[in-house]
Motif scaffolding. Sequence first.
Motif, PDB file in Angstrom:
ATOM      1  N   GLN A 320       0.828  -1.206   0.000  1.00  0.00           N
ATOM      2  CA  GLN A 320       0.000   0.000   0.000  1.00  0.00           C
ATOM      3  C   GLN A 320       0.861   1.255   0.000  1.00  0.00           C
ATOM      4  N   TRP A 321       1.960   1.243   0.686  1.00  0.00           N
ATOM      5  CA  TRP A 321       2.835   2.425   0.714  1.00  0.00           C
ATOM      6  C   TRP A 321       3.475   2.651  -0.647  1.00  0.00           C
ATOM      7  N   THR A 322       3.891   1.562  -1.340  1.00  0.00           N
ATOM      8  CA  THR A 322       4.518   1.688  -2.670  1.00  0.00           C
ATOM      9  C   THR A 322       3.519   2.234  -3.678  1.00  0.00           C
ATOM     10  N   ARG A 323       2.277   1.769  -3.644  1.00  0.00           N
ATOM     11  CA  ARG A 323       1.271   2.247  -4.579  1.00  0.00           C
ATOM     12  C   ARG A 323       0.963   3.716  -4.346  1.00  0.00           C
ATOM     13  N   THR A 324       0.984   4.127  -3.104  1.00  0.00           N
ATOM     14  CA  THR A 324       0.737   5.539  -2.808  1.00  0.00           C
ATOM     15  C   THR A 324       1.850   6.414  -3.355  1.00  0.00           C
TER      16      THR A 324
END
Length: 328
Positions: A320-324
């Motif tokens: 989720q952090w990478t996609r953000t």
Amino acid sequence: ILTFARIGFPSVIAGVLATASFPVVSLMLASSMNDSGVLSVLSVDSSQFVQNFLNVSGLLFSILVGQTYYFMYQQQEAVYYSLFNEVTEAKSLLEQVALVCQGRTMYKNVLRSMSQYVQSDLKRLKDDPAVLLSSRPMDDPLESIMYMTSVGVPSSVYETVKSLRQARAGRLGALQRKLPVVHFVLLWILAVIEISSFPLLGAGTQIIGGYNILTVEGVLFGVMTFGIVLTLRVVGELWRPTGGAYNVDGVLGVMVKGLEEELNARMAGGQAYAANRKSPSLPATETEPSFSKQTSDDLPILNQGADFGHLLRLLRRAFQWTRTQIRG
């Protein structure tokens, strides 16, 4: 209630008798004089002799009664202070004896001496303090405690016993009667002298208003007699050592109640008070730790090896952090 009965009933009876007897006594005095000149002088008190007599006797009575009441009240206050001090020292001695002597063969004898001191000395308010103080050292329970705990080299109990003896001396000195019985007899005589002047004045005023004026004066005379008797009875109650609302025996019974309960419990071999949850010892109702039965649902689940659920949660957060970051 007993104090109210000893003060109120005699005062009411004296007031009623004074009201009823005032007209009769005044008429008897008037008939015994049987002189119009004397009665006319008494009716207006032109010479002011009776008035001066009443003022002097009233002043002496008020001074002596006021000073007596103040002195007796100060003595009662000193008794209260000395009793609080002595009971506090007695509790300190009991605590110290329990720490020093518990588990020894003399422990029961020391507690028995403490109980004897409370019953035969501290609570004996009716006895003459001088007689209590004049007892032989071998009959003194505090002397026995000091002997059992301080043979050879004086122990730490010696200082506590010494302080308790000083507090005991203060209590006995405060309880000692300073005023003799003859002092109160003289107060009653002075009160009778003051009261006796009013029927003499009534003998003179009856020639002006007759029997009706004597009836009115009799009511006032009864009220005054009631007040004088009430005052003297209150002073007498302060002089009594025990058995009244003005005395210390009721307060002393409350103060030594806890001390007696702990003494009896320790002499019986039990504990005086149950320990609370903050105490390092267990409560009196629990002699050993109690373990409740646990079911399988209450037991924690022990997983062998790695925790895959925790690993999956970490991977999901990283994704989720990478996609953000890519969208930003």
